[in-house]
Scaffold this active site. Sequence first.
Site, PDB file in Angstrom:
ATOM      1  N   ASP A 203     -14.511  35.518 -34.083  1.00  0.00           N
ATOM      2  CA  ASP A 203     -13.923  34.208 -34.339  1.00  0.00           C
ATOM      3  C   ASP A 203     -14.349  33.165 -33.315  1.00  0.00           C
ATOM      4  O   ASP A 203     -13.918  32.017 -33.372  1.00  0.00           O
ATOM      5  CB  ASP A 203     -12.390  34.281 -34.405  1.00  0.00           C
ATOM      6  CG  ASP A 203     -11.801  34.824 -33.126  1.00  0.00           C
ATOM      7  OD1 ASP A 203     -12.566  35.298 -32.284  1.00  0.00           O
ATOM      8  OD2 ASP A 203     -10.566  34.775 -32.984  1.00  0.00           O
TER       9      ASP A 203
ATOM     10  N   GLY B  46      -9.522  21.459 -34.135  1.00  0.00           N
ATOM     11  CA  GLY B  46     -10.437  20.783 -35.034  1.00  0.00           C
ATOM     12  C   GLY B  46     -10.680  21.593 -36.289  1.00  0.00           C
ATOM     13  O   GLY B  46     -10.750  21.061 -37.390  1.00  0.00           O
ATOM     14  N   LEU B  47     -10.759  22.921 -36.122  1.00  0.00           N
ATOM     15  CA  LEU B  47     -10.949  23.783 -37.282  1.00  0.00           C
ATOM     16  C   LEU B  47      -9.735  23.714 -38.194  1.00  0.00           C
ATOM     17  O   LEU B  47      -9.859  23.659 -39.409  1.00  0.00           O
ATOM     18  CB  LEU B  47     -11.163  25.224 -36.819  1.00  0.00           C
ATOM     19  CG  LEU B  47     -11.381  26.241 -37.941  1.00  0.00           C
ATOM     20  CD1 LEU B  47     -12.670  25.951 -38.685  1.00  0.00           C
ATOM     21  CD2 LEU B  47     -11.407  27.652 -37.376  1.00  0.00           C
TER      22      LEU B  47
ATOM     23  N   ASP C 190       0.806  -1.224   0.000  1.00  0.00           N
ATOM     24  CA  ASP C 190       0.000   0.000   0.000  1.00  0.00           C
ATOM     25  C   ASP C 190       0.837   1.271   0.000  1.00  0.00           C
ATOM     26  O   ASP C 190       0.283   2.372  -0.035  1.00  0.00           O
ATOM     27  CB  ASP C 190      -0.940   0.011   1.218  1.00  0.00           C
ATOM     28  CG  ASP C 190      -2.170  -0.852   0.972  1.00  0.00           C
ATOM     29  OD1 ASP C 190      -2.238  -1.473  -0.103  1.00  0.00           O
ATOM     30  OD2 ASP C 190      -3.054  -0.909   1.844  1.00  0.00           O
TER      31      ASP C 190
END
Length: 518
Positions: free
Chosen positions: A284, A419-420, A36
């Site tokens: 934007d 992504g753009l 542990d």
Amino acid sequence: MQLTVWTYEGPPHVGAMRIATAMRGVHYVLHAPQGDTYADLLFTMIERRDRRPPVTYTTFQARDLGGDTAGLLQTAMREAYARFAPQAMLVGASCTAELIQDDPAGLAQALDLPIPVVPLELPSYQRKENWGASETLYRIVRALAHPPRESPPNRRTKRARSVCNLLGPTALGFRHRDDLAEVTRLIVELGIDIGIVAPWDATPADLSRLPEADFNVVLYPEIALTTAQWLQRQFNQPYTRTVPIGAVATRQFVDEVAQLAGIDPARALAGAEQRSSWYARSVDSTYLTDKRVFVFGDATHAIAAARIAANELGFKVVGLGSYSREFARDVREAAASYGVEALITEDYLEVEARVSELQPELVLGTQMERHIAKRLGIPCAVISAPSHVQDFPARYSPQMGFEGANVIFDTWVHPLMMGLEEHLLGMFREDAEFNDTAPSHLGSQPTPIADSPTHGPIALPPAFAGSTWTAEAEQELHKIPFFVRGKARRNTERFAQERNVGLITLETLYDAKAHFGR
């Protein structure tokens, strides 16, 4: 019993370790088997602390189970006191040691050490890490807090400025270090003094003075709400309800704190820089409107994230959930306000199934959801623990306060911006200016690509071969951004050929632009 690979929270003794590690002058003796001790790695490897947690393990082995394991615990407590000379000691058992049913509280009392010893009874098979941290903070404050020397009315009369405590920041907390700095700055700008910060960097002597403050600021309800409620019951100390994550919530937090202190918040709010609110309204950012987002994390961060997404950034919340069962009611209420059903679960497979079903355009979650989103090809930002080493950045990166709102804007929007960019790459990949054979702005030479059916030189259709450009038109064409210039050239030449125009002039270029812009 369910076998799992990932878990959102550790056992409650890890929560106790987060409290002990955040404090000074406290030592935690943990009755635990040899294996542990892994929990040390969470602090030294994930959070990159420069020292081990103040924890002594009994580290009993299988061969010890037939002997005196209680004696091992007492020896460990005695040696820890002699070696580390703490001002206070916590004593508890790990989930494995809980099974052998030794009595840490009774054994500690029998030793009669000359310091406060706080026994922790943390049911490892019913509760989790955050509850363990909350219970530990509550137990140690309850054991050490002294009644204030002055009653609340007398304190306010004698002091020139109000004093508040900050409750909640721990070791291994998601951005706790930077949140603390940001909230401290906000409160000091209001003209309020900070009394005790707990458990972060507090000593047992500091905790004894908690009741002397005028009110408490609860930064993380999962950790500090129980303690704040007890302080209110015992010492008539009010506490804040607003968690300052997001620009709107930060303004509400400033108003609430100012009201508790009896001062005007206008000065602090007037000087606040709120770039995130302005950026979110900029042109934007409008393409982000109604982006579908799924949110999952601890209750505090998940509720805050959904609120920011819906009300400050214009996203659409299509899913909201949490692993914080103690705050399930709050999460369900928040989810209902967005018209979705809350997902309350500790099973990451259920979360993955929900994300896969909803197919959001952005996931805001934990380290778990980062893996899930990556597998499903969805942008993701981490908003909550559990987190990984990259979520403890070297730079200043709070989630709370106005600067935290700016950090959140950057962190959430950039995955969608990427992504753009991928979208643009797909749209213009055939343009000569926007592929690997074009000269690099970094100065390296283009890499030649062998001719092949899929990687051959890009040629204009034969119909475009007869068009020529005037120097003036060429000069105007080069004013167009490079990543759309090739498409503009092809469209203009197609426009000219269809109208039997042999020489492309400035007027032809603008006519083509107007034609394709309709």
